[in-house]
Design an enzyme around this catalytic site. Structure first.
Site, mmCIF file in Angstrom:
data_model
loop_
_atom_site.group_PDB
_atom_site.id
_atom_site.type_symbol
_atom_site.label_atom_id
_atom_site.label_comp_id
_atom_site.label_asym_id
_atom_site.label_seq_id
_atom_site.Cartn_x
_atom_site.Cartn_y
_atom_site.Cartn_z
ATOM 1 N N ASN A 153 -14.990 -4.089 2.544
ATOM 2 C CA ASN A 153 -14.292 -5.373 2.488
ATOM 3 C C ASN A 153 -15.167 -6.501 3.020
ATOM 4 O O ASN A 153 -15.204 -7.591 2.469
ATOM 5 C CB ASN A 153 -12.986 -5.300 3.300
ATOM 6 C CG ASN A 153 -11.823 -4.835 2.445
ATOM 7 O OD1 ASN A 153 -12.007 -4.420 1.310
ATOM 8 N ND2 ASN A 153 -10.624 -4.894 2.995
ATOM 9 N N PHE A 167 -8.521 1.317 -1.433
ATOM 10 C CA PHE A 167 -9.329 0.227 -1.989
ATOM 11 C C PHE A 167 -8.500 -0.486 -3.064
ATOM 12 O O PHE A 167 -8.976 -0.747 -4.165
ATOM 13 C CB PHE A 167 -10.642 0.774 -2.561
ATOM 14 C CG PHE A 167 -11.446 1.547 -1.542
ATOM 15 C CD1 PHE A 167 -12.138 0.888 -0.539
ATOM 16 C CD2 PHE A 167 -11.480 2.931 -1.562
ATOM 17 C CE1 PHE A 167 -12.863 1.593 0.426
ATOM 18 C CE2 PHE A 167 -12.200 3.650 -0.614
ATOM 19 C CZ PHE A 167 -12.889 2.983 0.388
ATOM 20 N N LEU A 168 -7.244 -0.725 -2.735
ATOM 21 C CA LEU A 168 -6.307 -1.293 -3.706
ATOM 22 C C LEU A 168 -6.289 -2.808 -3.593
ATOM 23 O O LEU A 168 -6.061 -3.341 -2.500
ATOM 24 C CB LEU A 168 -4.897 -0.759 -3.445
ATOM 25 C CG LEU A 168 -4.740 0.752 -3.293
ATOM 26 C CD1 LEU A 168 -3.301 1.108 -2.910
ATOM 27 C CD2 LEU A 168 -5.131 1.454 -4.586
ATOM 28 N N ARG A 169 -6.509 -3.459 -4.707
ATOM 29 C CA ARG A 169 -6.394 -4.917 -4.700
ATOM 30 C C ARG A 169 -4.956 -5.285 -5.019
ATOM 31 O O ARG A 169 -4.368 -4.708 -5.941
ATOM 32 C CB ARG A 169 -7.307 -5.540 -5.759
ATOM 33 C CG ARG A 169 -8.778 -5.412 -5.466
ATOM 34 C CD ARG A 169 -9.577 -5.631 -6.733
ATOM 35 N NE ARG A 169 -9.214 -4.638 -7.747
ATOM 36 C CZ ARG A 169 -9.571 -4.693 -9.033
ATOM 37 N NH1 ARG A 169 -10.279 -5.703 -9.471
ATOM 38 N NH2 ARG A 169 -9.220 -3.749 -9.876
ATOM 39 N N LEU A 225 -18.623 -13.258 -6.836
ATOM 40 C CA LEU A 225 -19.573 -14.343 -6.625
ATOM 41 C C LEU A 225 -18.968 -15.658 -7.104
ATOM 42 O O LEU A 225 -19.681 -16.592 -7.433
ATOM 43 C CB LEU A 225 -20.876 -14.076 -7.381
ATOM 44 C CG LEU A 225 -21.847 -13.071 -6.754
ATOM 45 C CD1 LEU A 225 -23.061 -12.869 -7.651
ATOM 46 C CD2 LEU A 225 -22.314 -13.518 -5.360
ATOM 47 N N LYS A 226 -17.647 -15.710 -7.148
ATOM 48 C CA LYS A 226 -16.983 -16.910 -7.651
ATOM 49 C C LYS A 226 -16.792 -17.895 -6.499
ATOM 50 O O LYS A 226 -16.109 -17.611 -5.520
ATOM 51 C CB LYS A 226 -15.633 -16.507 -8.245
ATOM 52 C CG LYS A 226 -14.917 -17.607 -8.932
ATOM 53 C CD LYS A 226 -15.302 -17.702 -10.385
ATOM 54 C CE LYS A 226 -14.603 -18.882 -11.046
ATOM 55 N NZ LYS A 226 -15.310 -19.393 -12.211
ATOM 56 N N VAL A 229 0.845 -1.206 0.000
ATOM 57 C CA VAL A 229 0.000 0.000 0.000
ATOM 58 C C VAL A 229 0.879 1.255 0.000
ATOM 59 O O VAL A 229 0.669 2.183 -0.792
ATOM 60 C CB VAL A 229 -0.959 -0.002 1.219
ATOM 61 C CG1 VAL A 229 -1.689 1.333 1.329
ATOM 62 C CG2 VAL A 229 -1.966 -1.128 1.106
ATOM 63 N N CYS A 236 -6.164 -9.042 3.874
ATOM 64 C CA CYS A 236 -7.200 -8.020 4.060
ATOM 65 C C CYS A 236 -8.502 -8.629 4.561
ATOM 66 O O CYS A 236 -8.897 -8.383 5.702
ATOM 67 C CB CYS A 236 -7.407 -7.261 2.763
ATOM 68 S SG CYS A 236 -5.907 -6.447 2.211
HETATM 69 C C1 UGA Z 1 -9.199 -6.589 -1.015
HETATM 70 C C2 UGA Z 1 -10.234 -5.643 -1.636
HETATM 71 O O1 UGA Z 1 -10.747 -6.212 -2.850
HETATM 72 C C3 UGA Z 1 -9.627 -4.263 -1.915
HETATM 73 O O2 UGA Z 1 -10.634 -3.379 -2.392
HETATM 74 C C4 UGA Z 1 -9.032 -3.709 -0.600
HETATM 75 O O3 UGA Z 1 -8.433 -2.449 -0.788
HETATM 76 C C5 UGA Z 1 -7.992 -4.689 -0.083
HETATM 77 O O4 UGA Z 1 -8.624 -5.966 0.143
HETATM 78 C C6 UGA Z 1 -7.421 -4.152 1.203
HETATM 79 O O5 UGA Z 1 -8.145 -4.070 2.195
HETATM 80 O O6 UGA Z 1 -6.272 -3.679 1.209
HETATM 81 P P1 UGA Z 1 -7.227 -8.122 -1.994
HETATM 82 O O7 UGA Z 1 -7.091 -8.648 -0.598
HETATM 83 O O8 UGA Z 1 -6.001 -7.709 -2.723
HETATM 84 O O9 UGA Z 1 -8.190 -6.824 -2.000
HETATM 85 O O10 UGA Z 1 -7.892 -9.273 -2.849
HETATM 86 P P2 UGA Z 1 -9.260 -9.525 -3.623
HETATM 87 O O11 UGA Z 1 -9.050 -9.382 -5.070
HETATM 88 O O12 UGA Z 1 -10.360 -8.745 -3.034
HETATM 89 O O13 UGA Z 1 -9.485 -11.098 -3.321
HETATM 90 C C7 UGA Z 1 -9.587 -11.577 -1.977
HETATM 91 C C8 UGA Z 1 -9.739 -13.072 -1.948
HETATM 92 O O14 UGA Z 1 -11.053 -13.448 -2.349
HETATM 93 C C9 UGA Z 1 -8.796 -13.883 -2.825
HETATM 94 O O15 UGA Z 1 -8.328 -14.974 -2.074
HETATM 95 C C10 UGA Z 1 -9.656 -14.356 -3.967
HETATM 96 O O16 UGA Z 1 -9.205 -15.566 -4.543
HETATM 97 C C11 UGA Z 1 -10.992 -14.528 -3.271
HETATM 98 N N1 UGA Z 1 -12.165 -14.404 -4.159
HETATM 99 C C12 UGA Z 1 -12.402 -13.232 -4.808
HETATM 100 C C13 UGA Z 1 -13.054 -15.459 -4.264
HETATM 101 O O17 UGA Z 1 -12.871 -16.534 -3.655
HETATM 102 N N2 UGA Z 1 -14.164 -15.313 -5.055
HETATM 103 C C14 UGA Z 1 -14.415 -14.166 -5.721
HETATM 104 O O18 UGA Z 1 -15.461 -14.096 -6.410
HETATM 105 C C15 UGA Z 1 -13.521 -13.098 -5.594
#
Ligand code: UGA
Length: 458
Positions: free
Chosen positions: A227, A153-155, A269-270, A11, A279
């Site tokens: 989140n 809100f950074l992924r 929704l995966k 971040v 996070c």
């Molecule tokens: C998340 C949020 O999406 C960001 O907006 C936020 O800023 C960040 O946390 C944070 O608080 O710093 P991140 O942890 O990088 O981001 O990852 P995501 O892309 O949100 O995925 C999180 C987890 O959910 C992964 O393990 C992913 O595989 C899983 N996931 C995601 C699912 O199992 N199904 C889905 O449909 C989507």
């Protein structure tokens, strides 16, 4: 504006690099001297798409510097971004000791007024405590600190892109002047005055962000609420997957149709192995804890957490059922990172699977495009392969744990020829069950019957 960033994790680095690219002068600091040394010799300590080129450009323009001397960075800047970690304590509560440490550093090192911006994810009311701490630690009653909350809100993996193309920029302030400063800081992002590494100067018009000014408490709540809601969507889809398995539906068909309703939306929704990373798991716990501390029982979130933890159990039940005996079996583990496009393995579902397989006596052959070196340090007992087909050589089963593109594109016909048994357990629903079966595989995934109409690349 001259800015300071405390904390050079993903971040902090993305914030510092992108704001420097947007024309500000940024002074970054971290207590990890090795990290600063690496950054000072041109290195990039984490894998994050586009970060290297944005950092390179900011360095070349002389707009970013790194120092272990926090005082120097603090004194040089008008506004200070706190980007340090807030890990969970044993009881789920957020550990704010790093924020407290920053407050002490800022209060004792500052030689003039500062705008102190919390970017780390923190529970509501942290801003109030931060304001109190800054004044308590300050040696001079003449120094004025204004506090603001600016949640990120950074992924991970797309953080640079997210920074340059935010859906919204939230600034929580208690006084108008802080909002004015933050508007100036984010001006280049709002007006698109930066070189975009993704679109090369032609960012899509519809992606313009809105700057929302709220109270500090609201800003802090917005982050946790967002989140947690995304995590809730994932767990919801996972329960639907369980129902599909029992009742004979197909979760991909159900969530696809659900998502076409704009009130629901198709993202997050995966179904599969569930969420990990640094996070969602910790933020949910912190939010539950925060709610309880003010007498609100956040039952729904407790269920979200429980459903998510049970994904691993469900996956391993499928593995045991398919393999019968796990001990001594050669298992190819495809994916270690908590999600695709990152080398981060913190709270990664794949690592929990790996740990349990090793405990059950399996011989694990792991592969991941980016996360192997981090995993090797934690699990030296596993065998690691740069090439997925090598990991699959002689395997009794392939377990897919991370949704990497490279795995989506895997040639299963080729893989089937080198595997000892054509068995695939897909924890991310990457392939079409019908196509995998047509290739002669015994194929198991989450919430899908063999008669799937919606298919992925296979
Ligand atoms: C998340 C949020 O999406 C960001 O907006 C936020 O800023 C960040 O946390 C944070 O608080 O710093 P991140 O942890 O990088 O981001 O990852 P995501 O892309 O949100 O995925 C999180 C987890 O959910 C992964 O393990 C992913 O595989 C899983 N996931 C995601 C699912 O199992 N199904 C889905 O449909 C989507």
């Amino acid at each position: 504006m001259r800015l300071c960033v405390i904390g050079c994790g993903y971040v902090g680095l993305v914030t510092g690099a992108c704001l420097a690219e947007a024309g500000h002068e940024v002074f970054c600091t971290d207590i990890d001297t090795d990290r600063i040394a690496k950054l000072n010799t041109g290195g990039v300590p984490i894998y994050e798409r586009h970060l290297e080129e944005v950092l390179h450009s900011a360095r070349k323009g002389g707009r970013i510097s790194f120092t272990s001397d926090a005082g120097q960075a603090i004194r040089a800047a008008k506004a200070i971004f706190i980007c340090v970690g807030t890990p969970p304590k044993e009881n789920g509560e957020a550990d704010l000791s790093a924020i407290d440490h920053c407050a002490r550093q800022i209060a004792t090192e500052a030689d003039g007024p500062k705008l102190v911006i919390e970017k780390s994810t923190v529970p509501a009311r942290t801003g109030l405590e931060l304001t109190r701490a800054l004044s308590a630690y300050s040696r001079s009653s003449n120094l004025r600190f204004r506090v603001a909350s600016n949640p990120e809100f950074l992924r991970e993996g797309t953080a640079v892109d997210d920074f340059f193309h935010p859906d919204r920029i939230v600034v929580g302030v208690e006084e108008e002047s802080a909002a004015v400063d933050l508007r100036e800081i984010y001006g280049p992002i709002l007006d698109r005055r930066f070189h975009c590494p993704t679109h090369n100067g032609t960012c899509p018009a519809e992606q313009r962000a809105e700057l929302l000014v709220t109270t500090i408490n609201s800003a802090e709540l917005i982050k946790h609420a967002s989140n947690s809601f995304l995590a809730l969507k994932i767990s919801y889809a996972n329960v639907i997957a369980d129902l599909c398995e029992r009742l004979g539906g197909d979760v991909e068909e159900v969530t696809h149709a659900m998502g076409l309703d704009p009130r629901i939306g198709g993202r997050f929704l995966k179904a599969g192995l569930g969420f990990g990373g640094f996070c969602f798991p910790k933020d949910i716990q912190a939010f539950i804890h925060l709610a309880a501390s003010v007498g609100v029982d956040f039952d729904i979130l407790k269920a979200v957490e429980r459903v998510n933890k049970e994904r691993i159990d469900r996956f391993l039940e499928k593995v045991r059922k398919a393999l019968w005996v796990v001990k001594g079996k050669h298992i190819a583990l495809l994916g270690l990172a908590f999600k695709a496009d990152t080398d981060d393995v913190r709270f990664a579902p794949a690592l929990e699977v790996l740990k349990r397989l090793i405990a059950e006596g399996a011989v694990v052959h792991a592969t991941d495009p980016e996360a192997m070196s981090r995993t090797k340090l934690l699990f030296p007992q596993a065998l690691y392969h740069d090439d997925a087909y090598e990991a699959l050589q002689g395997a009794d089963a392939a377990l897919v744990c991370t949704e990497w593109d490279a795995f989506k594109k895997l040639d299963w016909e080729r893989a089937g020829k080198v595997m000892s048994r054509k068995l695939v357990l897909d924890g991310r629903n990457l392939y079409s069950p019908a196509a995998m079966r047509a290739l002669g595989f015994e194929y198991h995934s989450f919430g899908r019957s063999s008669a799937s109409a919606v298919s992925a690349s296979y």
